[in-house]
Design an enzyme around this catalytic site. Structure first.
Site, PDB file in Angstrom:
ATOM      1  N   SER A  47      74.129  -5.410   9.264  1.00  0.00           N
ATOM      2  CA  SER A  47      74.532  -6.360  10.078  1.00  0.00           C
ATOM      3  C   SER A  47      75.910  -6.517  10.492  1.00  0.00           C
ATOM      4  O   SER A  47      76.792  -5.850   9.872  1.00  0.00           O
ATOM      5  CB  SER A  47      74.276  -7.788   9.523  1.00  0.00           C
ATOM      6  OG  SER A  47      74.961  -8.769  10.320  1.00  0.00           O
ATOM      7  N   GLU A  48      76.324  -6.506  11.627  1.00  0.00           N
ATOM      8  CA  GLU A  48      77.517  -6.342  12.591  1.00  0.00           C
ATOM      9  C   GLU A  48      78.562  -7.448  11.738  1.00  0.00           C
ATOM     10  O   GLU A  48      79.806  -7.139  11.844  1.00  0.00           O
ATOM     11  CB  GLU A  48      77.545  -6.221  14.166  1.00  0.00           C
ATOM     12  CG  GLU A  48      77.062  -7.674  14.553  1.00  0.00           C
ATOM     13  CD  GLU A  48      76.990  -7.313  16.043  1.00  0.00           C
ATOM     14  OE1 GLU A  48      75.955  -7.023  16.528  1.00  0.00           O
ATOM     15  OE2 GLU A  48      78.038  -7.808  16.795  1.00  0.00           O
TER      16      GLU A  48
END
Lengths: 256, 304
Positions: A50-51
């Site tokens: 996940s960024e």
């Protein structure tokens, strides 16, 4: 015969594009479930990122936000944005990214920013977030779109994220790190891109739709191969796993 | 060994917000649902601040509050929406009315601008945005939004974004000592760079800990005291968003907020009730209700 909702079909379809051992930007919503489903089936060694900073994630409940603590437990690392979008993505270490958009053009360029003119927008959409970063630098891009004539346009209101820009050689000209879009999954079909012209074409038609349905619902000329296969349906096993991944129907319940 | 005499950096939320002048620029910490400095946004609204510029990657409810209340008139951001719920209606309305100007970047571009500010260099190079309208279309920053050039070493195209050193950095963390050693659990988002780029740093924390406790787990200190100017200690700073290991998001409140902001009238009602209708953050928490708040408390080992 296996019974499934539209959402379940799209998730299963998207998950088939994740390969084992790949580094995947999952985000939230349908792409997240697609990445998790791939991990539970044919791609157990894929690495969900996940960024916000979560790496090698195995959430036990589906996160609502890319920064949701539900992403944390079971990760092998929780770091930050420069780590994920910089050291991993921009350095060319991300294999697959998922993106959605309000508008797409025939080169796979995406609009997630504005509807209407830039100087007097009718609707301000969410913007790039990490979308442009992912479209610029992920090796492959999987695009998920609602199939609507107003969304498949020759000219975007605003180009937020690069597909193949204005055609062959354009990504190279701008020194983009990633390879560009691989597939577009809509509720009617899958589309892919001609390796020479970089223009969008029909790849497969979902059960229940015809080639004409699809041509009627895009604003540009779609390359139609002579023989268009039907998209594979999800298996019962995939459906069971999806329900286990999202028992409360947070994402499965929507748009079914 | 005894601690050297140092200033106690603790001040109240009202004192902290008072330092912000109309027209100032703020780095805004937190990412998505995580560690949003909502209480600070509320106080800026109560003190009727105007013409602020806010710099962040992707904040959600707090950006809605500051746009809706007319506190901020310029955003340099990558993202505005309430994830999983939908569009940010206040921002959408203020943009349409011409009362809010949004200069669009990407998450990596904003993080690089904070990193550049923290490193005290004038710009940073990155490989996003090229060939798109993020490069071609600009608002108030004009030519100074970004530059595309040929790399002087390789000849490849490269994008340069201007670094930011705003008047204040506003960052919400889990724990801090009175000297300002700030500990963050979970992901940091862009808060490492962001906390170091501002001319002044205000840290908001859920919990006060002793410096002795800091020294038992110094690896958790993501912002050493030397960067920190002021410290504000309050519970539930991020409500209705989440704070890792402390409390979960309040989905019911969040959905109510999002629904009310659909119309200007609905938003004004929320503003009057939950922000202007209370004296301070404790008033807000009383209104939300302690029974509700206790239900949000995180459970180990899940952290939410």
């Amino acid at each position: 015969m296996v019974e499934y909702t539209k959402t379940e079909f799209l998730i299963a379809c998207a998950s088939s594009h994740v390969r084992d051992g790949e580094n995947v930007f999952g985000g939230t919503g349908m792409p997240l479930l697609a990445a998790l489903l791939a991990k539970e089936t044919h791609a157990p060694r894929s690495n969900l990122i996940s960024e916000a900073g979560f790496i090698d994630a195995n959430p036990r409940e589906v996160p609502l936000s890319v920064a949701d603590t539900r992403y944390y437990y079971g990760c092998s690392a929780a770091i930050g944005l420069i780590e994920t979008l910089g050291f991993l993505l921009q350095a060319g270490r991300i294999d697959v990214g998922f993106l959605g958009a309000a508008q797409i053009d025939e080169y796979g360029n995406l609009n997630t920013s504005y509807i209407g003119p830039y100087d007097a927008p009718k609707v301000k959409l969410p913007g790039s977030g990490g979308g442009n970063d992912i479209a610029s630098s992920a090796k492959r891009l999987i695009i998920m779109m609602a199939h609507d004539k107003r969304k498949f346009l020759t000219k975007l209101d605003y180009m937020t994220s690069p597909g193949f820009l204005d055609g062959p050689g354009a990504r190279e000209k701008w020194s983009l790190v990633g390879g560009g879009p691989e597939v577009v999954i809509t509720d009617m079909c899958q589309m892919d891109f001609d390796p020479d012209t970089k223009k969008i074409g029909l790849k497969s038609v979902h059960p229940g739709f015809t080639v004409k349905d699809i041509q009627d619902n895009v604003m540009f000329d779609l390359i139609i191969p002579d023989d268009v296969p039907t998209t594979e349906e999800p298996t019962q096993k995939q459906l069971d796993i999806m329900k286990k991944l999202d028992p409360k129907g947070i994402y499965l319940g929507k748009g079914g | 060994m005894t601690e050297a005499e140092v200033d106690d950096k603790r001040i109240t939320l009202a004192e902290a917000a008072k330092m912000v002048n109309d027209g100032d620029g703020l780095f805004w910490g937190g990412f998505g649902y995580q560690r949003a400095p909502i209480a600070f946004a509320h106080e800026l609204v109560r003190q009727k601040k105007r013409n602020l510029t806010v710099y962040t990657c992707g904040s959600e409810v707090d950006l809605e509050i500051m746009a809706g209340a007319g506190v901020a008139t310029r955003y340099e951001i990558a993202f505005s929406a309430i994830e999983a719920l939908g569009l940010s209606y206040n921002i959408r309305r203020r943009v349409s009315e011409g009362k809010l100007a949004v200069e669009d970047y990407t998450n990596l571009a904003m993080a690089m601008r904070f990193l550049g500010g923290a490193l005290n260099v004038p710009f940073m190079p990155l490989r996003s945005m090229m060939g798109t309208d993020l490069v071609n279309l600009r608002r108030y920053r004009g030519d100074d939004k970004l530059k595309v050039m040929d790399c002087p070493f390789t000849g490849d195209k490269i994008c340069l974004v201007p670094s930011i050193q705003p008047d204040f950095s506003i960052v919400h963390v889990q724990r801090v000592d009175k000297l300002g050693n700030a500990q963050i659990d979970g992901i940091v988002g862009e808060d490492l760079e962001g906390s170091r780029c501002g001319k002044k740093l205000i840290v908001l924390a859920e919990e006060l800990i002793d410096t002795t406790e800091v020294r038992t787990r110094p690896d958790q200190t993501k912002i050493p005291a030397m960067y920190v100017d002021h410290v504000v200690i309050l519970p539930y700073i991020a409500h209705p968003m989440m704070c890792h290991d402390y409390y979960d998001y309040d989905l019911e409140h969040l959905m109510m907020f999002h629904k009310m902001t659909r119309t200007e009238e609905g938003w004004q009602e929320y503003l009057d009730n939950y922000i202007l209708g209370v004296d301070d953050h404790h008033g807000y928490l009383n209104l939300v209700g302690w029974d509700n708040l206790h239900k949000l408390r995180a459970t180990k080992p899940w952290g939410y």
